[in-house]
Design a protein around this motif. Structure first.
Motif, mmCIF file in Angstrom:
data_model
loop_
_atom_site.group_PDB
_atom_site.id
_atom_site.type_symbol
_atom_site.label_atom_id
_atom_site.label_comp_id
_atom_site.label_asym_id
_atom_site.label_seq_id
_atom_site.Cartn_x
_atom_site.Cartn_y
_atom_site.Cartn_z
ATOM 1 N N GLN A 49 -7.913 -52.568 -66.904
ATOM 2 C CA GLN A 49 -9.477 -52.281 -67.845
ATOM 3 C C GLN A 49 -10.047 -54.154 -67.827
ATOM 4 O O GLN A 49 -11.090 -54.358 -67.501
ATOM 5 C CB GLN A 49 -10.110 -51.591 -68.717
ATOM 6 C CG GLN A 49 -9.279 -50.545 -69.183
ATOM 7 C CD GLN A 49 -10.607 -49.865 -67.921
ATOM 8 O OE1 GLN A 49 -11.373 -49.813 -67.722
ATOM 9 N NE2 GLN A 49 -9.621 -48.370 -66.824
ATOM 10 N N ASN A 50 -9.478 -54.898 -68.329
ATOM 11 C CA ASN A 50 -10.035 -56.484 -67.856
ATOM 12 C C ASN A 50 -9.861 -56.882 -66.298
ATOM 13 O O ASN A 50 -10.570 -57.839 -66.312
ATOM 14 C CB ASN A 50 -8.603 -57.322 -69.027
ATOM 15 C CG ASN A 50 -9.352 -56.941 -70.074
ATOM 16 O OD1 ASN A 50 -10.126 -56.191 -71.304
ATOM 17 N ND2 ASN A 50 -7.948 -57.192 -70.851
ATOM 18 N N ARG A 51 -9.037 -56.551 -65.920
ATOM 19 C CA ARG A 51 -9.302 -56.955 -64.420
ATOM 20 C C ARG A 51 -10.481 -56.275 -63.636
ATOM 21 O O ARG A 51 -11.500 -56.777 -62.882
ATOM 22 C CB ARG A 51 -8.042 -56.739 -63.791
ATOM 23 C CG ARG A 51 -8.052 -56.904 -62.083
ATOM 24 C CD ARG A 51 -8.529 -58.606 -61.853
ATOM 25 N NE ARG A 51 -7.920 -58.445 -60.551
ATOM 26 C CZ ARG A 51 -7.081 -59.272 -59.999
ATOM 27 N NH1 ARG A 51 -6.348 -59.910 -60.041
ATOM 28 N NH2 ARG A 51 -7.735 -59.617 -58.852
ATOM 29 N N LEU A 52 -11.074 -55.094 -63.859
ATOM 30 C CA LEU A 52 -11.984 -54.428 -63.338
ATOM 31 C C LEU A 52 -13.612 -54.768 -64.006
ATOM 32 O O LEU A 52 -14.263 -54.574 -63.213
ATOM 33 C CB LEU A 52 -11.170 -52.728 -63.353
ATOM 34 C CG LEU A 52 -10.553 -52.630 -62.265
ATOM 35 C CD1 LEU A 52 -10.566 -50.336 -62.514
ATOM 36 C CD2 LEU A 52 -11.155 -51.878 -61.209
ATOM 37 N N ALA A 53 -13.390 -54.958 -65.085
ATOM 38 C CA ALA A 53 -14.611 -55.493 -65.310
ATOM 39 C C ALA A 53 -14.398 -57.199 -64.743
ATOM 40 O O ALA A 53 -16.113 -57.650 -65.133
ATOM 41 C CB ALA A 53 -14.111 -55.485 -67.357
ATOM 42 N N THR A 54 -13.570 -57.991 -64.681
ATOM 43 C CA THR A 54 -13.963 -59.501 -63.964
ATOM 44 C C THR A 54 -14.824 -59.482 -62.863
ATOM 45 O O THR A 54 -14.196 -58.363 -62.102
ATOM 46 C CB THR A 54 -12.725 -59.830 -64.284
ATOM 47 O OG1 THR A 54 -11.654 -59.991 -65.076
ATOM 48 C CG2 THR A 54 -12.867 -61.247 -63.600
ATOM 49 N N PRO A 55 -15.902 -60.336 -62.923
ATOM 50 C CA PRO A 55 -16.472 -59.915 -61.645
ATOM 51 C C PRO A 55 -15.573 -60.280 -60.089
ATOM 52 O O PRO A 55 -14.251 -61.247 -60.542
ATOM 53 C CB PRO A 55 -17.234 -61.040 -61.231
ATOM 54 C CG PRO A 55 -17.617 -61.207 -62.861
ATOM 55 C CD PRO A 55 -16.717 -60.874 -63.218
ATOM 56 N N SER A 56 -15.307 -59.339 -58.576
ATOM 57 C CA SER A 56 -14.435 -59.204 -58.129
ATOM 58 C C SER A 56 -14.614 -61.261 -56.988
ATOM 59 O O SER A 56 -13.309 -61.500 -57.079
ATOM 60 C CB SER A 56 -15.176 -58.064 -57.636
ATOM 61 O OG SER A 56 -16.084 -58.233 -55.768
ATOM 62 N N GLY A 57 -15.870 -62.142 -57.604
ATOM 63 C CA GLY A 57 -15.755 -62.890 -57.039
ATOM 64 C C GLY A 57 -15.263 -64.412 -58.091
ATOM 65 O O GLY A 57 -14.677 -65.111 -57.018
ATOM 66 N N SER A 58 -14.565 -63.485 -58.961
ATOM 67 C CA SER A 58 -14.000 -64.889 -59.586
ATOM 68 C C SER A 58 -12.149 -63.774 -59.495
ATOM 69 O O SER A 58 -11.904 -65.069 -60.114
ATOM 70 C CB SER A 58 -14.684 -64.850 -61.602
ATOM 71 O OG SER A 58 -14.337 -63.352 -61.737
ATOM 72 N N TRP A 59 -12.349 -63.462 -58.638
ATOM 73 C CA TRP A 59 -10.306 -63.230 -58.981
ATOM 74 C C TRP A 59 -10.317 -64.305 -58.110
ATOM 75 O O TRP A 59 -10.245 -64.834 -56.633
ATOM 76 C CB TRP A 59 -10.253 -61.895 -58.438
ATOM 77 C CG TRP A 59 -10.629 -60.321 -58.774
ATOM 78 C CD1 TRP A 59 -11.174 -60.445 -60.530
ATOM 79 C CD2 TRP A 59 -10.818 -59.177 -58.621
ATOM 80 N NE1 TRP A 59 -11.519 -59.087 -60.565
ATOM 81 C CE2 TRP A 59 -10.724 -58.315 -59.739
ATOM 82 C CE3 TRP A 59 -10.687 -58.180 -57.336
ATOM 83 C CZ2 TRP A 59 -11.204 -56.517 -59.897
ATOM 84 C CZ3 TRP A 59 -9.785 -56.938 -57.327
ATOM 85 C CH2 TRP A 59 -11.261 -56.636 -58.527
ATOM 86 N N PRO A 60 -8.277 -64.182 -58.487
ATOM 87 C CA PRO A 60 -7.529 -65.757 -57.524
ATOM 88 C C PRO A 60 -7.518 -64.446 -55.571
ATOM 89 O O PRO A 60 -7.087 -63.047 -56.056
ATOM 90 C CB PRO A 60 -6.575 -65.523 -57.852
ATOM 91 C CG PRO A 60 -6.846 -64.664 -59.053
ATOM 92 C CD PRO A 60 -8.292 -64.096 -59.482
#
Length: 72
Positions: A39-50
């Motif tokens: 859930q935390n990963r999905l709440a992070t905007p995809s542009g900020s994923w490594p």
């Protein structure tokens, strides 16, 4: 409400017993912790994923990768 809006997935994670015990020692509610991580990963905007090239390559052994096709 359509049945499509209620689709769920069941994840199976194969871990050696020692890894499971270590996880449970660190996180007594290991399943809840894993759910929170997703859930935390999905709440992070995809542009900020490594990026995929920024970390170690994912394992592609038979134990860790079964393909990326859905069974539906």
């Amino acid at each position: 409400m359509s049945s499509e809006s209620n689709l769920t997935r069941t994840l199976t994670l194969v871990l050696p017993e020692a890894d499971w015990k270590a996880l449970r020692e660190a996180e007594p509610d290991a399943i809840g912790w894993l759910r929170a991580q997703i859930q935390n990963r999905l709440a992070t905007p995809s542009g900020s994923w490594p990026s995929a090239t920024g970390g170690p390559a994912p394992a592609t052994t038979a134990e860790s990768w079964w393909g990326n096709e859905d069974e539906y």
